[in-house]
Each structure stands twice: as C-alpha cells, then as structure tokens.
Design a protein around this motif. Structure first.
Motif, short mmCIF file in Angstrom:
data_model
loop_
_atom_site.label_atom_id
_atom_site.label_comp_id
_atom_site.label_asym_id
_atom_site.label_seq_id
_atom_site.Cartn_x
_atom_site.Cartn_y
_atom_site.Cartn_z
N VAL A 304 -44.12 -18.88 70.54
CA VAL A 304 -44.90 -18.14 69.67
C VAL A 304 -44.42 -17.10 68.54
N SER A 305 -43.55 -16.35 68.93
CA SER A 305 -42.61 -15.72 68.07
C SER A 305 -42.09 -15.77 66.84
N ALA A 306 -41.00 -16.89 67.36
CA ALA A 306 -40.66 -18.20 66.10
C ALA A 306 -41.37 -18.60 65.14
N THR A 311 -43.98 -18.24 60.02
CA THR A 311 -45.31 -18.67 59.28
C THR A 311 -45.11 -18.02 57.97
N VAL A 312 -44.18 -16.48 57.95
CA VAL A 312 -44.41 -15.54 57.46
C VAL A 312 -43.15 -15.65 56.05
N LEU A 366 -45.88 -26.07 59.05
CA LEU A 366 -46.32 -24.38 60.02
C LEU A 366 -47.71 -25.73 60.59
N ALA A 367 -48.34 -26.16 60.63
CA ALA A 367 -49.70 -27.25 60.83
C ALA A 367 -49.13 -27.69 61.87
N GLU A 368 -48.07 -28.12 61.86
CA GLU A 368 -47.89 -28.86 62.88
C GLU A 368 -47.43 -27.71 64.28
N ARG A 369 -46.19 -27.51 64.78
CA ARG A 369 -46.39 -26.76 64.56
C ARG A 369 -47.20 -25.37 65.69
N ALA A 370 -48.61 -25.09 65.01
CA ALA A 370 -49.26 -24.50 65.18
C ALA A 370 -50.13 -25.88 66.44
N GLY A 375 -52.42 -23.57 68.89
CA GLY A 375 -53.21 -22.62 68.46
C GLY A 375 -53.48 -23.54 66.92
N SER A 376 -53.90 -22.79 65.71
CA SER A 376 -54.48 -23.14 64.49
C SER A 376 -53.88 -22.68 63.36
N LEU A 377 -54.54 -23.48 62.10
CA LEU A 377 -53.61 -22.81 60.35
C LEU A 377 -54.21 -23.17 59.78
N GLU A 378 -55.12 -22.27 59.36
CA GLU A 378 -56.04 -22.35 57.85
C GLU A 378 -55.12 -22.07 57.01
N THR A 379 -56.27 -22.24 55.82
CA THR A 379 -55.34 -21.50 54.33
C THR A 379 -56.28 -22.09 53.33
N CYS A 380 -56.57 -20.89 52.20
CA CYS A 380 -57.33 -21.28 51.34
C CYS A 380 -57.11 -19.95 50.07
#
Length: 397
Positions: A304-306, A311-312, A366-370, A375-380
């Motif tokens: 999770v830390s990685a 992500t950042v 990033l979406a695949e990692r989430a 977890g989840s990844l959202e972009t907008c």
C-alpha cells in the motif's frame, strides 16, 4: 495530466468490492457446509422411513411380539450405518431372520459395500443376509420345505445379498473414479502453471534484455551529455544540466533494479519507495506542490505504501507534462481502514510548449495496481479546469 484535450476516467471497483466478493464466497461456503450436514441426515431419515414401511406393510396381524421388536430395532439401527456399517448389518440380521426387516438388511449391506468395497466384512455380511433369506423362521417350517423351495430361496438369497453389494461396489468405483479425475485435473493444472511460468520467465528475460540494451543505453547517453553541459559558463545551464544528470542517474538505477527483478523471475518486487519518501519526491518534482499527510497510520503495508508513492509520482509527472506551471496539492489521509491518496492540480497558466509522448499507460497501471490491492482509482477534471486523481487502498492487504 492536462486540463484541456485530456480526459481519462478510470474506476476500478468500489472500496467495498473486495469485501463484497469475500462475503459472497463466505456465504457460498456456508451454504455448502449446511448442505453437507443436512443432506446425509435427510438420506438416513428416508432410508429408515422406507425400511419401516417395508416392515409395516408385510407384517401379519398375529405376529410374535419379539419379531416386531427385532424388526423395529433393525430399522432404527440404520441411523448408525455411516459410522459402524458392519455393526449395523449385524443388528439387522435378527430382525430379518425372525421378522420382516429385509429391506433394512439390504440397505445396511449396501452401505457396508460402499465403504469397505471388497473387505472381508462385506462377504461376511453378504453371507448373513443370504442366510436370513434362505432360512425360514421358525426352523420347523424351514424343515418342511421341499428341495425345490430350498433352491428357489437360495436363488432369491443371492439376489437379495448380491444387489446391495453390486450397487455399493458401483458407488465406490464411481467415487474412486471421481477422485482420480480430480487428481488428473490437478496434475494438468500444475503442468499448465509450470508451462505458463516458463513462458513468462522467457518473456521477462526478453523484456529485461530490451530494457537494458535500448532504454539503459539512451539514458546513459543523456546523463553523459548532461555532464558535458555542466561545464558551461551559464549558471542556469549548469543547474539545468545537473538536474538532468541527477534524474538520469536515478532513472538508470531504478531501471537496473527492474531489470534485476525481471531476470530473477521472483514475485517479490524487492524494496520499493513508500510514503516516507513522499517529501523527497515532492521536493524534486519541479512542481509547486503542497503536501499534506493527515492521520496516516504508523504501520502501513509495504504494498500500500509503494502504491501511494507511485500514485503521487505518476500524478506529478502528468502535471509536469500536461499542465506546466500549475500548482498541485497532495493529500494522504487514513480513513475508514483505508489510505486515501488525492492529487489535484489547478488550471495551468499557459499551454505546454511541446507535446510530450503519452499513451495513458501510467494511469492504467495505477488502476491495475489498485484493483490488485482491492482498492479503487478515480480520475476526473475539476470545475476550475484542473485535474484530480483519487485513489483508495485498504490498509488490510
């Protein structure tokens, strides 16, 4: 991560998608467990009911009391046929010999054959059931039978004792065949897995060669050219060349680490940067960033830390590429058993001078990692013309 001309929306599962899947699998296992408990009980109750009906329909009006009791005992003994099949066969013999519990003895013998197959207990039980069908009670009536009747009773005894054994052997053979088929399927799955692992290892080795031969060579040339530029008299040129050289060196180190992972073929990706390195990442990002870390647990799973770090990193890279000069905010917060990572940038003050190559694979990765972490990844796009990346990673992985 531009505000104009770029609109990428990725949403992989909700925060509770993994929990919902686990709950569904748990309910299915519970249903199978209940079925495994109730199905045998229902079968045993049905067998006892059929045996009781068999006795009740053929018993005469003036039957001796002991014959009724022994027949009833034979029917009730079927309740233990799964735990002590040979003992149940022995308990049904008196009721069959002196009473009318023929079907109870046949059911008990069939279970004994299913469990023991060709064990000596099966043949002893078959002999006892055959004897009960051949011998008539009382013995005085048996002695008065003609030889033709003895022959017919012997033939019927073979049928009465042979049919349960045949059915039991068939059921046992079917169970053994099913077990063998399961073992064969498992063996084939292992073989396919080994083949797939070999193919993946070969592909990983090929990717490692390509990355080392092409990408590593080009990055090394960039670092060397940047080293030459550091000799320029202009302070700004020297500073820019030094930044390029540092970035190239750092990228080359990470590339070599990835090549080592690809060649090793290990599932573990080795040491990865985490949220502890976010301050250094923001400082070296060449972007005006405001970093906020709120209620972040002391112990965060390494994966999770990685993922938060990547992500950042990807979001700030997109700001530099598609929104030059824009101010960004990074928020890392622990909430509801999850780690929230949010990166937002404002509308860029000017358009990018040169369009940099971008295939959108960073956000896809990033979406695949989430998804892998549950977890989840959202972009907008934001209302002020900026862009936002929001990721949630469960803290229990």
């Amino acid at each position: 991560m531009s505000t104009e001309g770029l609109s990428i929306g990725i949403s992989v599962g909700g925060p509770g998608a993994g929990a919902a899947d686990r709950a569904h699998r748990g309910s299915r296992r519970a249903a199978l467990a209940r079925r495994a408990v109730w199905a045998p009980l229902a079968i045993d109750a049905t067998a006892i009911l059929i045996a009781v009906l068999d006795v009740w329909l053929v018993i005469p009006e003036k039957a001796p009391p002991y014959s009724i009791y022994l027949s009833g005992l034979a029917c009730l003994a079927l309740a233990g046929r799964r735990w002590m099949p040979f003992g149940v066969v022995l308990l049904t013999v008196p009721g069959f010999l002196t009473g009318w519990s023929q079907l109870a003895a046949m059911i008990a013998l069939g279970m004994l054959a299913t469990r023991k197959q060709t064990h000596w207990q099966v043949w002893v039980g078959a002999a006892l059931v055959w004897m009960c069908r051949f011998v008539q009670w009382p013995l005085s009536d048996f002695a008065q039978l003609s030889w033709r009747e003895h022959v017919l009773d012997g033939i019927y005894g073979v049928l009465v004792a042979g049919m349960p054994i045949a059915i039991g052997l068939l059921i046992g053979a079917r169970a053994q065949l099913s077990q063998k088929l399961g073992e064969l399927a498992a063996s084939r799955d292992r073989e396919r897995k080994l083949t797939a692992d070999a193919v993946r290892a070969e592909e990983r080795a090929r990717l490692a060669r390509e990355m080392h031969d092409v990408v590593s060579h080009d990055i090394t040339l960039i670092a060397m050219q940047a080293g030459v530029l550091t000799a320029q008299e202009s302070p700004s040129a020297r500073q820019t060349a030094e930044v390029i050289r540092q970035l190239s060196t750092r990228t080359l180190e990470e590339l070599r680490s990835l090549v080592g992972v690809l060649r090793s073929g290990l599932v573990d990706e080795g040491p990865q940067p985490g949220i502890a390195e976010l301050g250094r990442l923001v400082h070296n990002s060449a972007v005006a960033v405001r970093l906020t870390m709120d209620e972040v647990p002391e112990e965060v799973p390494p994966k999770v830390s990685a993922a938060a770090y990547r992500t950042v990193q990807e979001a700030l890279t997109n700001v530099r590429k598609h929104a030059p000069g824009a101010t960004a905010t990074v928020l890392v917060r622990g909430e509801d058993g999850a780690l929230r990572v949010e990166v937002c940038n404002e509308r860029p003050p000017y358009e990018a001078v040169a369009e940099l190559p971008s295939g959108g694979y960073g956000l896809t990765g990033l979406a695949e990692r989430a998804r892998l972490l549950g977890g989840s990844l959202e972009t907008c796009s934001t209302e002020d013309g900026g862009f936002r990346v929001l990721a949630r990673y469960p803290l229990e992985v």
